[in-house]
Design an enzyme around this catalytic site. Structure first.
Site, short mmCIF file in Angstrom:
data_model
loop_
_atom_site.label_atom_id
_atom_site.label_comp_id
_atom_site.label_asym_id
_atom_site.label_seq_id
_atom_site.Cartn_x
_atom_site.Cartn_y
_atom_site.Cartn_z
N HIS A 1 21.80 37.36 6.67
CA HIS A 1 20.65 38.15 6.31
C HIS A 1 20.75 38.46 5.01
O HIS A 1 19.77 38.21 4.13
CB HIS A 1 20.61 39.51 6.95
CG HIS A 1 18.94 39.82 6.75
ND1 HIS A 1 17.99 39.45 7.39
CD2 HIS A 1 18.42 40.87 6.16
CE1 HIS A 1 16.70 39.80 6.98
NE2 HIS A 1 17.10 40.69 6.10
N TYR B 1 18.48 38.14 0.66
CA TYR B 1 18.31 38.66 -0.74
C TYR B 1 18.95 37.96 -1.85
O TYR B 1 18.30 38.21 -2.86
CB TYR B 1 18.84 40.22 -0.40
CG TYR B 1 18.00 41.01 0.62
CD1 TYR B 1 16.56 41.30 0.49
CD2 TYR B 1 18.62 41.02 1.82
CE1 TYR B 1 16.05 41.80 1.43
CE2 TYR B 1 18.10 41.39 2.90
CZ TYR B 1 16.32 41.90 2.65
OH TYR B 1 15.98 42.46 3.73
N HIS C 1 7.73 32.88 10.28
CA HIS C 1 8.05 33.69 9.40
C HIS C 1 8.81 33.13 8.12
O HIS C 1 8.50 33.69 7.25
CB HIS C 1 8.98 34.94 10.22
CG HIS C 1 9.39 35.71 9.34
ND1 HIS C 1 8.84 36.70 8.83
CD2 HIS C 1 10.88 36.00 8.90
CE1 HIS C 1 9.69 37.70 7.93
NE2 HIS C 1 10.83 36.99 8.23
N PHE C 2 9.88 32.49 8.46
CA PHE C 2 10.53 32.10 7.08
C PHE C 2 9.95 31.14 6.20
O PHE C 2 10.50 31.06 5.15
CB PHE C 2 12.00 31.85 7.44
CG PHE C 2 12.51 30.94 8.26
CD1 PHE C 2 12.35 29.73 7.80
CD2 PHE C 2 12.97 30.99 9.68
CE1 PHE C 2 12.71 28.24 8.39
CE2 PHE C 2 13.24 29.93 10.24
CZ PHE C 2 13.25 28.58 9.75
N HIS C 3 9.05 30.56 6.69
CA HIS C 3 8.23 29.67 5.75
C HIS C 3 7.25 30.46 4.96
O HIS C 3 6.79 30.08 3.76
CB HIS C 3 7.70 28.64 6.43
CG HIS C 3 8.45 27.33 6.95
ND1 HIS C 3 9.24 27.19 7.85
CD2 HIS C 3 8.76 26.52 6.04
CE1 HIS C 3 10.21 26.46 8.02
NE2 HIS C 3 9.67 25.50 6.80
N ARG D 1 11.42 27.38 19.14
CA ARG D 1 11.36 26.61 17.54
C ARG D 1 12.42 25.58 17.67
O ARG D 1 13.13 25.32 18.78
CB ARG D 1 12.23 27.89 16.60
CG ARG D 1 13.53 28.12 16.87
CD ARG D 1 14.14 29.44 16.30
NE ARG D 1 14.58 28.92 14.78
CZ ARG D 1 15.36 29.77 14.15
NH1 ARG D 1 15.86 30.75 14.55
NH2 ARG D 1 15.57 29.37 13.03
N ARG D 2 12.42 24.69 16.83
CA ARG D 2 13.12 23.64 16.59
C ARG D 2 12.92 22.68 17.66
O ARG D 2 14.30 22.40 18.43
CB ARG D 2 14.43 23.91 16.23
CG ARG D 2 14.66 24.64 15.00
CD ARG D 2 15.88 25.61 14.94
NE ARG D 2 16.66 25.88 13.70
CZ ARG D 2 17.54 26.77 13.55
NH1 ARG D 2 18.03 27.18 14.63
NH2 ARG D 2 17.84 26.95 12.28
#
Lengths: 541, 155
Positions: free
Chosen positions: A218, A222, A369-371, A432-433
């Site tokens: 995580h 950042y 989300h992470f795209h 996913r995936r």
């Protein structure tokens, strides 16, 4: 003088060239995945190629592109705001180490020996050189952090009591987070995965490894995001023609990230056994707390843009928005990246919600989300930064400007189709995936049409990436030679008078280490003192 | 450090939003016992074939009336398959893996956990609507990961 001007930034420019190369390869892999999920046939399509491409896309985008770009950006800020890079020899050494490590890992992936995805959860086992290559990349980034800190200290000796330039404040925060995060990764990779992959130990504890992975996984977010924030705070207001609204709050934001980025990893492990619900709840609290500095950032950056619009004569409530330079490729990229982050942040709050997470965990929602977060907020900020950096780094005028102007909008549009489709498909339960959205055959009825929309989005994203690559290559090889434009950074409405509490990095690092210890020691000891069974290796790829 | 009035208002509002979110989560956890899996129980993944519960996992109703479903995930299937459970009764799943990490998601329900070799993931769900549900593996587990599906029948 010209040669000297451009030569100073050869180090940074070389890092950014490697980053963009990795980005290009990874983009092609990404587009093919979106097609495969939608069951569009193409010549290369196979199960083994799909999962290989997922691994390559993840490693090249999330680890190689980001790390090289961030290292290069750090050197730019160090050179331009501190007037030095202390230890250029070490910096070049780190570059070659990182390049060697990346090539090592990439070759084992492309040869099909390391199809373990970029999360590489054991007991899936990759080729030893995959883990060793990744380790070299991280060690190189540690050296980069050392060079950045040495540059800061050398500057500090000459400038006692002066507030550190905001860009360096943000980069130092990034580096502290990175050291804290990669400590967990080092335990997993050096302590567990490498000896196991070399056959020195027979078995591995998958949950322990996964816990150390998310200790790292995580704050990694950042590590990507903070350099983008540095661009938003320190470059964007200047390009927009305004002022930084609040320098003090920007520093507070960076320090809050130092404190709160790492003690949050269990929110990736809500669905795991072995970690008590109480500790998962504690990590939920810290995860929500880390939303706070991003909410403050939203205010400060948008207020800075409003200042820009008003300095250009805007009088009404919203007419400052249309006075902003939407045709500037840097501005457009970063502004769209920020809009994406508003959606990404809301999605993140749902992922972090302890119980609601069960609705979305490991579904297509997560890739959606992470795209929008990494794939747009960070990647589009870095693409925009490239347009701003290139003329200044290599002394060449940006070529094909109309293409560079369209490219960010194309990315944003493509991503809106891609990400929104996968968010909805995830809510309908699509995992996913997966090589095929139909899973074992007849299971995709409620999400098949969405995977097709996502494939259209993925194709648009690939075209946008191609436009970006064409502009970069054209500029690098055929841009008109110009005296490099000066680096101009945002000045604050109220510049700080002296280095204050937020500049005391030693103090905040100690507090951050204590918070990580509080968040992890007890649950780790509980796990380590319980009788556990190891897993042998598996390579089902 | 001087902070503008509007900025101050926003900072309090942002803090308020976060407290509100956390309050909602804490209330659900405290009053409705909504919580993710959280117990620590280990099992030898290389010896599941001799394990009393996991050798041939089957739905059982214990003496106190609770329904327990042991599940073994392995490349590339779930056992038992199909799983049959009654509607409107709490069902406790005990999920583990015989090889690599897998996912266990009953699509359209709140049952969604990891299957980790060496560990038992325990959680309880009540299925209110009878019908057939897809169980999907959602963690990459090898070249036929997408083929790893099962069926849950709620009666």
């Amino acid at each position: 003088v010209k040669e000297e001007m451009t030569g100073r930034h050869t180090l940074a420019a070389t890092h950014i060239a490697v980053a963009i190369t990795a980005f290009g390869v990874a983009s092609a892999m990404g587009a093919l995945q979106a097609l495969s999920i939608a069951d569009v046939q193409f010549p290369l399509r196979s199960e083994s190629f799909y999962y290989l491409a997922v691994t390559a896309h993840g490693v090249l985008m999330a680890l190689v592109f980001t790390t090289f770009f961030i290292m290069g950006l750090g050197y730019v800020f160090s050179q331009e705001t501190l007037g030095r890079i202390a230890g250029r020899g070490a910096a070049w050494g780190a570059f070659w180490l990182a390049a060697a490590g990346s090539v090592m890992a990439a070759v084992t992936i492309l040869r099909g020996q390391s199809t373990v995805l970029y999360t590489f959860y054991p007991p899936l086992q990759a080729h030893p050189l995959f883990y060793i290559g990744a380790t070299l990349l991280v060690v190189a980034s540690w050296i980069w952090g050392g060079v950045m800190i040495a540059s800061y200290r050398s500057w500090r000796r000459e400038h006692p009591g002066v507030p550190v330039p905001l860009a360096i404040h943000g980069m130092l925060a990034t580096i502290i987070i990175w050291y804290l995060a990669t400590a967990g990764l080092a335990v997993e990779v050096v302590g567990m995965l490498i000896p196991w992959s070399l056959g020195l130990v027979d078995t591995i504890d998958p949950l322990l490894a996964r816990t150390f992975f998310w200790w790292f996984g995580h704050p990694l977010v950042y590590f990507w995001l903070l350099p983008a924030y540095v661009l938003w705070y320190y470059v964007l207001p200047q390009v927009a023609g305004g002022r930084l609204f609040s320098d003090g709050l920007a520093r507070m934001v960076f320090i809050l990230f130092v404190l709160l980025s790492t003690p949050v990893g269990f929110h990736h492990q809500f669905a795991d056994p072995g970690i008590s619900s109480g500790w998962k709840l504690i990590h939920t609290v810290t995860t929500y707390a880390v939303l706070y500095p991003s909410l403050v950032t939203a205010f400060t950056v948008i207020a800075s843009l409003e200042v820009a619009g008003r300095m250009k004569g805007a009088k009404g409530l919203f007419d400052w928005i249309e006075r902003l330079p939407w045709a500037d490729p840097f501005f457009a990229s970063v502004a769209l990246a920020m809009i994406a982050f508003a959606f990404g942040g809301f999605g993140g709050a749902i992922n972090a919600a302890y119980a609601m997470n069960a609705m979305v965990h490991n579904t297509a929602w997560i890739q959606g989300h992470f795209h929008v977060t990494l794939g747009t907020t960070v990647a589009l900020s870095f693409m925009g930064a490239t347009y701003w950096l290139l003329p200044r780094l290599i002394g060449r005028d940006l070529r094909l400007v109309p293409l560079a102007r369209i490219q960010p909008y194309l990315w944003f549009g493509g991503m809106t189709l891609f990400s929104t489709s996968y968010h909805i498909a995830g809510l309908r339960g699509m995992p996913r995936r997966v090589y095929s959205g139909l899973l074992a055959g007849e299971h995709g009825a409620s999400w098949q049409s969405l995977t097709v929309v996502a494939a259209v989005g993925g194709t648009i994203l690939f075209l946008s990436a191609l436009a970006f690559l064409i502009v970069v290559v054209a500029t690098w090889t055929a841009g008109r030679r110009i005296p490099p434009p000066a680096f101009e950074f945002a000045t604050a409405l109220r510049p700080p008078a002296a280095a204050g509490l937020w500049d005391r990095f030693g103090l905040w690092t100690v507090v951050a280490i204590l918070l990580v210890a509080l968040a992890y020691v007890y649950p780790l000891v509980t796990l380590l003192t319980h009788p556990r069974y190891g897993s042998p290796r598996f390579q089902p790829f | 450090m001087q902070v503008e009035l509007y900025e101050r208002i926003w900072m309090w509002a942002a803090g308020g939003i976060i407290v509100l979110f956390l309050g909602a989560i804490a209330l659900g956890a405290a009053l409705q016992a909504i919580a993710p899996p959280g117990h620590l129980e280990t099992v030898d993944p290389t010896a599941l074939a001799e394990h009393a519960e996991f050798a041939s996992p089957a739905v059982t109703t214990r003496d106190d009336g609770t329904i327990v479903v042991p599940v073994v995930a392995s490349m590339f299937a779930f056992s038992p398959d199909p799983i049959e459970v009654p509607a409107n009764r709490p069902v406790t799943f005990r999920v583990t893996s015989a090889d690599v990490m897998h996912g266990f998601q009953v699509v359209g329900t709140n049952a969604n956990v990891m299957a980790v070799p060496g560990y038992v993931t325990r959680f309880t769900v009540t299925f209110p609507r009878p019908g057939e549900y897809l169980i999907a593996c959602h963690e990459y587990c090898g070249i036929l990961h997408h083929n790893m599906v099962g069926k849950l029948v709620v009666k």
